[in-house]
Design an enzyme around this catalytic site. Structure first.
Site, PDB file in Angstrom:
ATOM      1  N   LYS B  96       0.869  -1.179   0.000  1.00 32.45           N
ATOM      2  CA  LYS B  96       0.000   0.000   0.000  1.00 32.45           C
ATOM      3  C   LYS B  96       0.903   1.224   0.000  1.00 32.45           C
ATOM      4  CE  LYS B  96      -2.851   2.744   3.139  1.00 32.45           C
ATOM      5  NZ  LYS B  96      -3.699   2.767   4.360  1.00 32.45           N
ATOM      6  N   GLY B 157      -7.889   8.217  10.321  1.00 34.90           N
ATOM      7  CA  GLY B 157      -8.133   8.115  11.757  1.00 34.90           C
ATOM      8  C   GLY B 157      -9.218   9.006  12.307  1.00 34.90           C
ATOM      9  N   ALA B 183      -9.562   4.768   4.798  1.00 29.87           N
ATOM     10  CA  ALA B 183      -9.416   5.921   5.704  1.00 29.87           C
ATOM     11  C   ALA B 183     -10.720   6.668   5.926  1.00 29.87           C
ATOM     12  CB  ALA B 183      -8.358   6.899   5.215  1.00 29.87           C
ATOM     13  N   GLY B 184     -10.964   6.961   7.172  1.00 23.34           N
ATOM     14  CA  GLY B 184     -12.084   7.799   7.572  1.00 23.34           C
ATOM     15  C   GLY B 184     -13.365   7.052   7.897  1.00 23.34           C
ATOM     16  N   ASN B 205      -9.455   0.464   9.798  1.00 23.78           N
ATOM     17  CA  ASN B 205      -8.565   0.227  10.934  1.00 23.78           C
ATOM     18  C   ASN B 205      -9.095   0.917  12.186  1.00 23.78           C
ATOM     19  OD1 ASN B 205      -6.500  -0.118  12.782  1.00 23.78           O
ATOM     20  ND2 ASN B 205      -4.895   0.674  11.492  1.00 23.78           N
ATOM     21  N   THR B 206      -9.023   2.265  12.191  1.00 23.44           N
ATOM     22  CA  THR B 206      -9.422   3.006  13.390  1.00 23.44           C
ATOM     23  C   THR B 206     -10.860   2.720  13.814  1.00 23.44           C
ATOM     24  OG1 THR B 206      -7.891   4.751  12.740  1.00 23.44           O
ATOM     25  CG2 THR B 206      -9.534   5.327  14.392  1.00 23.44           C
TER      26      THR B 206
END
Lengths: 66, 255
Positions: B96, B157, B183-184, B205-206
Site C-alpha cells: 500500500k 483516523g 481511511a475515515g 482500521n481506526t
C-alpha cells in the site's frame, strides 16, 4: 569498533556478523529486515555478512499500522 | 453471491473488508478481530526495531494476506525504499503506497504516489496506492500499473465517514480497477454505503480498533460490507423525489 544502528552510533565487538548483532539485541532474525549501507541484506545472508567499522545499519520490522 | 470474488493482482478474495493492525489497546485482540471480520487482507507498517522488539507479526494469523504500507514516506523515493524492505521481510509483494508530507491533515501526495506506483509495479509489486479521490491522480495510478486504487473517505483516523462520497462515486464510475475505500470510515453504516455505491472493498482500521469492543465491531463491519455488496449487486430501486408511491394496491378498499 563503531557502527551506526538505526541512526545511533554504537560501539560493537569486532568481527560480529549481522546475525550475531541481531541476536545480541534480543531480536528474532526471522522477523527482522536489514539494510546495510543502503543495501537490503537477504535474511539468508545474515550469518555471512560481517560488520565493518563505519557501517550504517537499519534494522526494521512490522508494527501495527493502517 | 458464491461466485462474487474480488480479484486484485490475480488473487481471488472472498472478503471485501480489509483491516488494519494500528491503535489496538492490546495487539492480542488482533487474532479475534481477524476471525470476526472474516477479512483476508491486513495492513502493517514498517519501523525501526528497538532492542528486544517483537512487532506485530506474532499476532497475525498466517492465513492473512499482508498488505504492508509505506507510512512514514514523505516522497516516492522513501516509499520505494520502504516497499523493497517490506518485500524482503518475505511476506509477499503487496504494498500500500502511502506518501504523506503534511503532518496535520495526513493527506496523500498524489504526484509522489503515482511515481512510486510506477517504479514498484515495474518491479513486480502488487501496488495499491492510497490517494485523494481525484480522477486524474487515480488515472495516473492506473497508467502506472496499480492493481487497485484506494481513495480516502475522510482524513486518516478521523472516523468521519464518506465525506468524499461524490468524488468516490466518480472513481467507481470511471476507473476500471477495484476501488477500495480507505481511511475515515468510522461506522459500519458508512462502509455499507460505500459498498452500495459500488466500491470493491473497504479498509477499516481506526473504526474497529478505537471502538470499545473491537471484536464485536469487526463482526459489525463484516456484516455491513456484505450487506452493502449484496445491495449493490441487487440493484437499488428508483428514488421518487415527488409524491409518495403506494406499496399496497390503490383499489379494492373496504368501504
Amino acid at each position: 569498533m563503531r557502527i551506526t544502528v538505526n541512526g545511533e552510533t554504537e560501539e560493537i565487538t569486532e568481527g560480529l556478523t549481522l546475525l550475531d548483532l541481531i541476536r545480541e539485541r534480543g531480536l528474532n532474525p526471522d522477523i527482522v529486515v536489514a539494510e546495510l549501507n543502503r543495501d537490503i541484506v537477504a535474511r539468508d545472508n545474515f550469518a555471512a555478512v560481517r560488520l565493518n567499522p563505519g557501517d550504517s545499519l537499519e534494522l526494521l520490522h512490522f508494527v501495527g499500522g493502517g | 453471491m458464491q461466485q462474487d470474488k474480488l480479484v486484485i493482482g490475480g488473487v481471488e478474495l472472498d472478503s471485501r473488508l480489509f483491516i488494519g493492525t494500528g491503535k489496538y489497546s492490546d495487539d492480542a485482540l488482533i487474532p479475534a478481530v481477524c476471525e470476526a471480520s472474516a477479512s483476508q487482507v491486513i495492513t502493517v507498517a514498517m519501523r525501526r526495531v528497538d532492542r528486544g522488539g517483537t512487532g506485530v507479526m506474532g499476532h497475525i494469523p498466517s492465513s492473512m494476506r499482508l498488505l504492508p504500507n509505506t507510512s512514514g514516506a514523505r516522497n516516492a523515493e522513501e516509499a520505494v525504499r520502504l516497499a523493497r524492505l517490506a518485500r524482503a521481510a518475505g511476506c509477499g509483494d503487496w504494498i500500500k503506497i502511502e506518501v504523506i508530507s503534511d503532518t496535520r491533515h495526513l493527506l496523500p501526495d498524489g504526484y509522489e504516489t503515482a511515481k512510486a506506483t510506477e517504479i514498484l509495479a515495474k518491479e513486480g509489486f502488487t501496488v495499491l496506492p492510497y490517494i485523494n479521490p481525484d480522477l486524474y491522480v487515480a488515472r495516473a495510478c492506473v497508467n502506472a500499473g496499480a492493481a487497485a486504487v484506494m481513495p480516502l473517505g475522510a482524513p486518516i483516523g478521523t472516523n468521519r465517514g464518506l465525506r468524499t462520497r461524490e468524488m468516490i462515486g466518480i472513481l467507481i464510475e470511471e476507473i476500471e480497477l477495484p476501488i477500495v475505500v480507505d481511511a475515515g470510515i468510522g461506522r459500519p453504516s458508512q462502509a455499507c454505503e460505500a459498498m452500495e455505491m459500488g466500491a470493491a472493498a473497504c479498509l477499516v482500521n481506526t473504526g474497529i480498533a478505537s471502538s470499545d469492543d473491537p471484536v464485536t465491531m469487526a463482526m459489525a463491519f463484516r456484516r455491513a460490507v456484505e450487506a452493502g455488496r449484496a445491495a449493490y449487486l441487487a440493484g437499488a430501486g428508483a428514488v421518487s423525489h415527488g409524491e409518495a408511491v403506494a406499496s399496497s394496491p390503490l383499489t379494492g378498499f373496504l368501504r
